[in-house]
Design an enzyme around this catalytic site. Structure first.
Site, PDB file in Angstrom:
ATOM      1  N   LYS A 109      -3.004  -1.946  16.278  1.00  0.00           N
ATOM      2  CA  LYS A 109      -3.583  -0.895  15.429  1.00  0.00           C
ATOM      3  C   LYS A 109      -4.588  -0.052  16.242  1.00  0.00           C
ATOM      4  O   LYS A 109      -4.659   1.170  16.069  1.00  0.00           O
ATOM      5  CB  LYS A 109      -4.237  -1.500  14.184  1.00  0.00           C
ATOM      6  CG  LYS A 109      -3.214  -2.018  13.177  1.00  0.00           C
ATOM      7  CD  LYS A 109      -2.352  -0.881  12.617  1.00  0.00           C
ATOM      8  CE  LYS A 109      -1.382  -1.329  11.543  1.00  0.00           C
ATOM      9  NZ  LYS A 109      -0.615  -0.224  10.955  1.00  0.00           N
ATOM     10  N   TYR A 122      -1.852  -8.027  16.153  1.00  0.00           N
ATOM     11  CA  TYR A 122      -1.737  -6.957  15.141  1.00  0.00           C
ATOM     12  C   TYR A 122      -2.906  -5.981  15.279  1.00  0.00           C
ATOM     13  O   TYR A 122      -2.721  -4.758  15.313  1.00  0.00           O
ATOM     14  CB  TYR A 122      -1.721  -7.596  13.751  1.00  0.00           C
ATOM     15  CG  TYR A 122      -1.973  -6.642  12.607  1.00  0.00           C
ATOM     16  CD1 TYR A 122      -0.962  -5.821  12.111  1.00  0.00           C
ATOM     17  CD2 TYR A 122      -3.240  -6.568  12.005  1.00  0.00           C
ATOM     18  CE1 TYR A 122      -1.203  -4.948  11.061  1.00  0.00           C
ATOM     19  CE2 TYR A 122      -3.485  -5.707  10.948  1.00  0.00           C
ATOM     20  CZ  TYR A 122      -2.468  -4.887  10.485  1.00  0.00           C
ATOM     21  OH  TYR A 122      -2.719  -4.020   9.451  1.00  0.00           O
ATOM     22  N   ILE A 129       0.832  -1.207   0.000  1.00  0.00           N
ATOM     23  CA  ILE A 129       0.000   0.000   0.000  1.00  0.00           C
ATOM     24  C   ILE A 129       0.870   1.263   0.000  1.00  0.00           C
ATOM     25  O   ILE A 129       0.546   2.259  -0.652  1.00  0.00           O
ATOM     26  CB  ILE A 129      -0.953  -0.036   1.222  1.00  0.00           C
ATOM     27  CG1 ILE A 129      -1.904  -1.237   1.101  1.00  0.00           C
ATOM     28  CG2 ILE A 129      -1.743   1.267   1.344  1.00  0.00           C
ATOM     29  CD1 ILE A 129      -2.670  -1.571   2.384  1.00  0.00           C
TER      30      ILE A 129
HETATM   31  N1  LIG Z   1      -2.676  -5.251   3.551  1.00  0.00           N
HETATM   32  C1  LIG Z   1      -3.814  -5.046   4.205  1.00  0.00           C
HETATM   33  O1  LIG Z   1      -4.806  -5.772   4.024  1.00  0.00           O
HETATM   34  C2  LIG Z   1      -3.908  -3.887   5.153  1.00  0.00           C
HETATM   35  C3  LIG Z   1      -5.178  -3.553   5.645  1.00  0.00           C
HETATM   36  C4  LIG Z   1      -5.297  -2.471   6.506  1.00  0.00           C
HETATM   37  C5  LIG Z   1      -4.166  -1.759   6.875  1.00  0.00           C
HETATM   38  N2  LIG Z   1      -2.934  -2.121   6.408  1.00  0.00           N
HETATM   39  C6  LIG Z   1      -1.792  -1.315   6.847  1.00  0.00           C
HETATM   40  O2  LIG Z   1      -1.214  -0.706   5.715  1.00  0.00           O
HETATM   41  C7  LIG Z   1       0.185  -0.497   5.941  1.00  0.00           C
HETATM   42  C8  LIG Z   1       0.972  -1.089   4.802  1.00  0.00           C
HETATM   43  O3  LIG Z   1       0.772  -2.496   4.824  1.00  0.00           O
HETATM   44  P1  LIG Z   1       1.011  -3.446   3.569  1.00  0.00           P
HETATM   45  O4  LIG Z   1      -0.034  -4.483   3.636  1.00  0.00           O
HETATM   46  O5  LIG Z   1       1.201  -2.646   2.347  1.00  0.00           O
HETATM   47  O6  LIG Z   1       2.369  -4.149   4.028  1.00  0.00           O
HETATM   48  P2  LIG Z   1       3.668  -4.612   3.238  1.00  0.00           P
HETATM   49  O7  LIG Z   1       3.398  -4.834   1.792  1.00  0.00           O
HETATM   50  O8  LIG Z   1       4.212  -5.753   4.034  1.00  0.00           O
HETATM   51  O9  LIG Z   1       4.600  -3.333   3.361  1.00  0.00           O
HETATM   52  C9  LIG Z   1       5.083  -2.964   4.591  1.00  0.00           C
HETATM   53  C10 LIG Z   1       6.091  -1.851   4.392  1.00  0.00           C
HETATM   54  O10 LIG Z   1       6.590  -1.523   5.677  1.00  0.00           O
HETATM   55  C11 LIG Z   1       7.994  -1.645   5.675  1.00  0.00           C
HETATM   56  N3  LIG Z   1       8.428  -2.177   6.960  1.00  0.00           N
HETATM   57  C12 LIG Z   1       7.973  -3.289   7.573  1.00  0.00           C
HETATM   58  N4  LIG Z   1       8.611  -3.458   8.734  1.00  0.00           N
HETATM   59  C13 LIG Z   1       9.493  -2.442   8.854  1.00  0.00           C
HETATM   60  C14 LIG Z   1      10.445  -2.073   9.813  1.00  0.00           C
HETATM   61  N5  LIG Z   1      10.679  -2.806  10.901  1.00  0.00           N
HETATM   62  N6  LIG Z   1      11.163  -0.960   9.602  1.00  0.00           N
HETATM   63  C15 LIG Z   1      10.994  -0.218   8.499  1.00  0.00           C
HETATM   64  N7  LIG Z   1      10.103  -0.516   7.525  1.00  0.00           N
HETATM   65  C16 LIG Z   1       9.370  -1.620   7.711  1.00  0.00           C
HETATM   66  C17 LIG Z   1       8.350  -2.570   4.511  1.00  0.00           C
HETATM   67  O11 LIG Z   1       9.595  -2.206   3.987  1.00  0.00           O
HETATM   68  P3  LIG Z   1      10.781  -3.227   3.641  1.00  0.00           P
HETATM   69  O12 LIG Z   1      10.257  -4.621   3.830  1.00  0.00           O
HETATM   70  O13 LIG Z   1      11.166  -2.911   2.227  1.00  0.00           O
HETATM   71  O14 LIG Z   1      11.827  -2.866   4.587  1.00  0.00           O
HETATM   72  C18 LIG Z   1       7.257  -2.263   3.510  1.00  0.00           C
HETATM   73  O15 LIG Z   1       7.613  -1.167   2.696  1.00  0.00           O
HETATM   74  C19 LIG Z   1       0.505  -1.153   7.284  1.00  0.00           C
HETATM   75  O16 LIG Z   1       0.500  -0.161   8.294  1.00  0.00           O
HETATM   76  C20 LIG Z   1      -0.646  -2.107   7.480  1.00  0.00           C
HETATM   77  O17 LIG Z   1      -0.880  -2.374   8.838  1.00  0.00           O
HETATM   78  C21 LIG Z   1      -2.778  -3.166   5.546  1.00  0.00           C
END
Ligand SMILES: NC(=O)c1ccc[n+]([C@@H]2O[C@H](COP(=O)([O-])OP(=O)(O)OC[C@H]3O[C@@H](n4cnc5c(N)ncnc54)[C@H](OP(=O)(O)O)[C@@H]3O)[C@@H](O)[C@H]2O)c1
Length: 291
Positions: free
Chosen positions: A165, A161, A14
């Protein structure tokens, strides 16, 4: 537009699509991530899909306070004025891990890091009126029970998780109070479900036992890999919350997955619950000292 945006975790999922949307809108976009390789690939994609060359990468790890401070310094060196800071980086650990500060890892990345990084970046955020987005997740209308804030009694990945949040939402209200009079507004934004590295890493054991029979339904709702389609859709509310003039000057707001103002569960707004979270965020606090 000329605005400067910093997006944590902008290297995939995202965050990457939020970066593309904001670069398309004319912002200078700085993304953060832990891996140079993933970061460089993300920059190429943002440039190609937005048509903007005004993008930069800053590397750093948000999983403990030292990492947050180091990343904060690197961001300040790259971007001394920030108009919009998007706390998008998030994680759902599949097993319980405690970091060097004594914090459970989801709590560290999803709650401690956005609070600490905002304070670290205040010199850049207070150059002009600015906005801080806190990306929430789990079931945003759900209740918040901070009695086992770092899942010491039992650890189920999705439950932990989701609780972090809710804690991040409560933190955002506390943060808005701390920033009163500084012209820094706080917006909680819910992107909605998307197929990303985080959700793709889930297995039936990520769910509480009573939901495991519904795993096939879950996999249909969040498919294994859809080439970023759902992440691009989910990023729309973040782009809206970052740019919408309607939110200017409001100390705290919540924007839902349809880019509409919404309401969070009343327990998130409870002062007692917020106080527990804010105590857990004070430097030196661990799960035990926060109670
Ligand atoms: N996917 C869903 O269904 C969903 C729904 C609601 C909310 N969200 C929220 O949306 C946001 C993005 O989620 P996503 O699903 O897109 O996740 P994702 O694809 O796993 O991406 C997570 C991002 O966070 C970075 N990251 C993770 N741990 C980190 C750390 N310890 N230090 C620095 N960077 C870190 C990763 O970077 P690198 O791995 O490159 O370091 C990556 O760019 C999150 O806050 C998640 O809780 C997601």
């Amino acid at each position: 537009m000329g605005r400067a945006v910093v997006i944590t975790g902008g290297t995939g999922g995202i965050g990457l699509h939020s970066a593309i949307g904001l670069a398309r809108a004319g912002a200078r976009v700085v993304v953060t991530g832990r891996s140079r390789e993933r970061g460089e690939q993300a920059l190429e994609r943002i440039r190609a899909e937005s048509g903007s060359q005004d993008v930069a990468l800053v590397l750093g790890d948000l999983s403990d306070r030292a990492g947050v401070a180091a990343l904060g310094d690197a961001i300040l060196a790259e971007q001394p004025r920030i108009d919009i800071l998007v706390h998008n980086a998030g994680m759902m650990a599949q097993e319980r891990t405690v970091n060097s500060d004594g914090h459970e890892l989801d709590f560290a990345v999803n709650v401690v890091a956005p609070h600490a990084l905002t304070h670290h970046l205040l010199p850049a955020l207070t150059q002009a009126p600015s906005r801080v987005l806190v990306v929430t997740g789990g079931k945003p209308s759900g209740p918040f029970d901070p009695s086992d804030l770092q899942s010491e009694k039992s650890f189920v990945p999705l439950v932990n998780y989701t609780m972090t949040k809710r804690a991040a939402e409560a933190m955002s209200i506390g943060l808005a109070e701390e920033l009163q009079g500084r012209d820094v507004d706080v917006v909680v934004v819910y992107p909605g479900r998307a197929s990303t590295a985080m959700t793709q890493a889930m297995t039936p054991s990520s769910l509480p036992w009573y939901l495991r029979p519904a795993w096939p339904v879950f996999r249909v709702l969040v498919p294994k890999d859809d080439g970023g389609k759902s992440a691009a859709l989910a990023a729309r509310s973040t782009v809206f919350a970052a740019l919408s003039k309607s939110l200017a000057g409001r100390s705290w707001s919540y924007i839902d997955t349809h880019s509409q103002p919404g309401t969070l569960h009343p327990t998130v707004h409870e002062a007692g619950n917020r106080a527990i979270v804010m105590r857990a965020l004070s430097p030196g606090a661990t799960s035990a000292t926060a109670r």
